[in-house]
Design an enzyme around this catalytic site. Structure first.
Site, mmCIF file in Angstrom:
data_model
loop_
_atom_site.group_PDB
_atom_site.id
_atom_site.type_symbol
_atom_site.label_atom_id
_atom_site.label_comp_id
_atom_site.label_asym_id
_atom_site.label_seq_id
_atom_site.Cartn_x
_atom_site.Cartn_y
_atom_site.Cartn_z
ATOM 1 N N HIS A 184 0.856 -1.184 0.000
ATOM 2 C CA HIS A 184 0.000 0.000 0.000
ATOM 3 C C HIS A 184 0.891 1.231 0.000
ATOM 4 O O HIS A 184 1.839 1.300 0.777
ATOM 5 C CB HIS A 184 -0.919 0.007 1.224
ATOM 6 C CG HIS A 184 -1.894 1.150 1.210
ATOM 7 N ND1 HIS A 184 -2.993 1.163 0.386
ATOM 8 C CD2 HIS A 184 -1.910 2.315 1.881
ATOM 9 C CE1 HIS A 184 -3.660 2.298 0.567
ATOM 10 N NE2 HIS A 184 -3.023 3.017 1.469
ATOM 11 N N LEU A 209 -10.163 -3.697 4.576
ATOM 12 C CA LEU A 209 -9.277 -3.021 3.625
ATOM 13 C C LEU A 209 -8.065 -2.370 4.310
ATOM 14 O O LEU A 209 -8.217 -1.569 5.235
ATOM 15 C CB LEU A 209 -10.068 -1.935 2.871
ATOM 16 C CG LEU A 209 -9.269 -1.183 1.783
ATOM 17 C CD1 LEU A 209 -8.860 -2.103 0.651
ATOM 18 C CD2 LEU A 209 -10.057 0.003 1.274
ATOM 19 N N ASP A 210 -6.872 -2.725 3.831
ATOM 20 C CA ASP A 210 -5.619 -2.117 4.308
ATOM 21 C C ASP A 210 -5.430 -2.258 5.815
ATOM 22 O O ASP A 210 -4.754 -1.438 6.447
ATOM 23 C CB ASP A 210 -5.544 -0.631 3.922
ATOM 24 C CG ASP A 210 -5.558 -0.430 2.413
ATOM 25 O OD1 ASP A 210 -5.125 -1.347 1.703
ATOM 26 O OD2 ASP A 210 -6.010 0.630 1.952
ATOM 27 N N ALA A 211 -6.000 -3.281 6.392
ATOM 28 C CA ALA A 211 -5.935 -3.444 7.849
ATOM 29 C C ALA A 211 -5.259 -4.748 8.269
ATOM 30 O O ALA A 211 -5.241 -5.096 9.442
ATOM 31 C CB ALA A 211 -7.341 -3.377 8.437
ATOM 32 N N GLY A 220 -7.011 3.338 1.744
ATOM 33 C CA GLY A 220 -7.904 3.422 0.593
ATOM 34 C C GLY A 220 -7.267 4.053 -0.620
ATOM 35 O O GLY A 220 -6.060 3.974 -0.822
#
Lengths: 288, 288, 288, 288
Positions: free
Chosen positions: B196, B231-233, B205
């Site tokens: 990311h 998401l992205d976690a 995001g």
């Protein structure tokens, strides 16, 4: 170290147009000002011209008390400039706000005491007694305003009185664990510097090290910024980070973070003291 | 580079109790396994014992196909262990997913091609044709699955068929601009690595560089993590940052960020290939 | 912060052989020592085993004054170990040596004063009067030994007397601008920590910032190391760097360097206080 | 990415005198050049004025082939300037020199191939066959000059012929393991960029990672610099570092170093391609 402090510093920004740089430097040169530093920068996206210029006043034709007016009339209105004018022999007057942690306070007072910073620190404000001993060691007055939910407005009023009396220009929140009210922020726009113990905008608000520990990040950070009404959302002045691993406990994060906090805060304060920061659009332009 | 790959790698974690380390090392030593590497770590907060041990199998008494069962029966149940077992001569089989950007892909293929990584990369999957030329240059098959909102489930089904056919163990999202569906994530738990382009959890995001530019941060980052349903976690494997200034445009951020992304992703992939990562509680323990 | 200080810390290294780890942990466990921390590392190049283990003494069978002897007889001789034994309630006794600069001194005293470090600092030694005020602020005795070429041996003799009288275990050179004589170094082997204001081994000796400025480097550093007889060549404990540009003057380098120096020195001192450093072959093994 | 490349870039330095900046910007503005970028810097120690200015030529009165002469006659002589003039549509022509390692080469070709760099790379030169496959993958001609002690002068002569034929402006030594002879250095003054795998001036010469490993440093670095006749002593363009620990073997250093080398070299090359580097007094001024 600069010994002759009979200098002026001008910071400005305005919509970019050809010739601004030439006009401003001309203004100083033809009036026999000796330019010491000049930095300019153009934001090509928003088309904004930023400039910082510093010159010696020894032979400057215009009396120092009239420079602001002259510049305002001759150039600022023409170019729609926002500008600030500072004088080298009128150092910023800083009030430090602390709560219970000493690391940032010691770091700042050590620098102040060693002559690293060209400023005055007339007093320290706190909501607790804890740091009085540190203030005493450096011989700086220490005022306690024990803020509670109930008395906040009243206490802040007294604080602001004290700030006004002493001609404070700048407030440093050195791990001060109280939200500053809008009223005080309005009175000191971009004049209150905070240190937040995270890499903003990650981990806004309370207990950022706990948040970082929970999330399992591999790097922690610290952020110094001007205080605005939105929490931890003001213009960022300086940030730095340090690497951590899974072996670091929450206590290790706090310990490593302290070293970051004090360095990041002190870097920001130094830039501010030297009038090298321009705020535009909730961002900072930092001159070198 | 290790030439004898007749080795086993065991990763485990369990509630900490005295004697685990001694028992596990004993198990290997008395069965004539030659220990090459041993790392252990105890999380004193949650009281969890983590361990990675690697040993040579040349003279090991237990046949390799029985090690898992033996270890499970003798120790794992007793100590309530979660454990993985890998063999040095059975390298991970990696599928790279890309969209339109080449920097991470080139970086990974260059390393693979130079023999830096002990893995197989049987093919590359994309939702666009753009990167086919890069795949061709390295002689690696390139499959396009042009995912749309309508055909997503069907396309992913075909992708998963291809992954199964080729015995893929690990999926790398090298700036793959599609959300992976829960179904695929479930099929590859902690086996999908994403990069990311921000310092998570800041700027989760879409368009993190835009967000960073807008916020006026002084440092940007990149984060590689295992993909989970949120998401992205997912568990963070590696992060790094680079300093920026007010002079950096959005394009500069993107350019500087690319160098971060490829290095951060490749560091994570290397650790994963070497089976040096244990996931626990949505965090990673990374052995050196 | 650990409140129960009734602990022992054992650091050792020896030629690697199977079973050392098991034997040492066994020794502690069967004698009812509760292991708090354990780190081990094997240098596979030189085949050396390194270990640090810390345990609680509350229920330990062996009286603390006999642990050294027992361990020595039972294990150290057998495995040809070098080892040190420390007790958690016998903190290091540190003498700080300074000359004329305050930044490292303030940083150390602020940490000491805030309880960050578990040590005693009975006094400060200097060859100049300049830092007396800082010592006074923290209420720490300050002794001046005005060393000249002529009286160096005699002055150092007096210093060493003072060190012995106060049971000093560790000497910190906090920008002390005197070469320590071989005699004192021999008396405190790997017990004198220096901060050198460069990224060693670049810019050994005098005026490293001048050297860095002349060379036009883009990064400057600081290095803390144990003092050995060869100048700036002792085992490195910690290093860090900061980025500079062509715009930085020599004064800027000095200023940025100061922040590095104090952080790098304090990190090294902390590791030393916690007995987490093992020296071998003029290098340090640093346990986490 | 800039699409209109009908631009000129002027880099200059000269003894500082009032009015230079105004005169140069005037020269461009009154001749209807549209200034796109302007950076200036004054070295207050040596009193040298440095400037980089870039402008659009679309409406510029002076024909591009006469700009150099005009500027030279009108200003350069008057102010004792050294200056360079470049045109945006005449990109640098780069020859890459390699030996046996692929990481820097892949990194550069990936960027070139992705359009990150505005330059031409007509061919690659090597003293070994090893990297031919990489060159082939990117469709770039690859010439081998198998240099020995005996044939060095003759081989370099052939190399220089090839360089001249193709109008090469810049040579990149991408881990090229041969000393460049004085003759070639004289022909390409500050036009040969090398990557040295250490934090110069530490570990000059051969096997810097071995030297770093032996010394026990805690950080390793890489340095890109222009090649001068004195080994590893030319003007430094860019440096960066990465942290290591006692656990890192020599192989780990080499591996971590590779990532540094390629990033540091590519950053330097990018700055050079964009004509943002001025060399003065064996140092670089790097415009942003």
């Amino acid at each position: 170290m600069q010994t002759n402090k009979n200098t002026a510093q001008l910071l400005l920004h305005c919509p970019d147009r050809p010739g601004i740089l030439a006009e401003v430097t001309n203004f100083i040169t033809i009036n026999k000002g000796n330019i010491l530093h000049l930095s300019q920068y153009v934001d090509r996206v928003d088309n904004i011209f930023f400039m910082r210029i510093e010159w010696q006043l020894d032979d400057f034709f215009i009396p120092r008390e009239k420079i602001y007016d002259y510049f305002n009339t001759l150039y600022a209105q023409k170019y729609k400039m926002s500008f600030e004018l500072h004088f080298g022999d009128e150092p910023p007057r800083i009030a430090i706000f602390v709560s219970k942690m000493s690391h940032c306070l010691y770091d700042m007072l050590a620098r102040y005491s060693a002559g690293e910073w060209d400023c005055e620190i007339p007093f320290i404000i706190s909501n607790h007694e804890d740091m009085r001993q540190v203030a005493d060691r450096f011989g700086i007055p220490y005022y306690v305003f024990p803020i509670t939910k109930e008395n906040k407005a009243e206490m802040e009023e007294k604080e602001m009185e004290l700030l006004r009396e002493h001609g404070i220009t700048t407030i440093i929140l050195a791990r001060y664990m109280q939200i500053i009210s809008d009223r005080m922020i309005e009175a000191y726009p971009n004049r209150i510097i905070n240190i937040h113990h995270s890499f903003l905008p990650a981990f806004i608000g309370a207990k950022p090290y706990h948040q970082a520990y929970e999330r399992g990040v591999k790097i922690i950070g610290a952020t110094s910024h001007y205080v605005t009404k939105e929490l931890d959302a003001g213009p960022i002045i300086e940030q730095d980070v340090v690497r951590i691993t899974h072996k670091d406990t929450l206590e290790d994060l706090v310990m490593k973070g302290k070293d970051l906090e004090k360095i990041v805060l002190s870097r920001a304060v130094k830039k501010d003291i030297e009038h090298k920061i321009l705020v535009y659009n909730n961002k900072t332009v930092i001159f070198s």
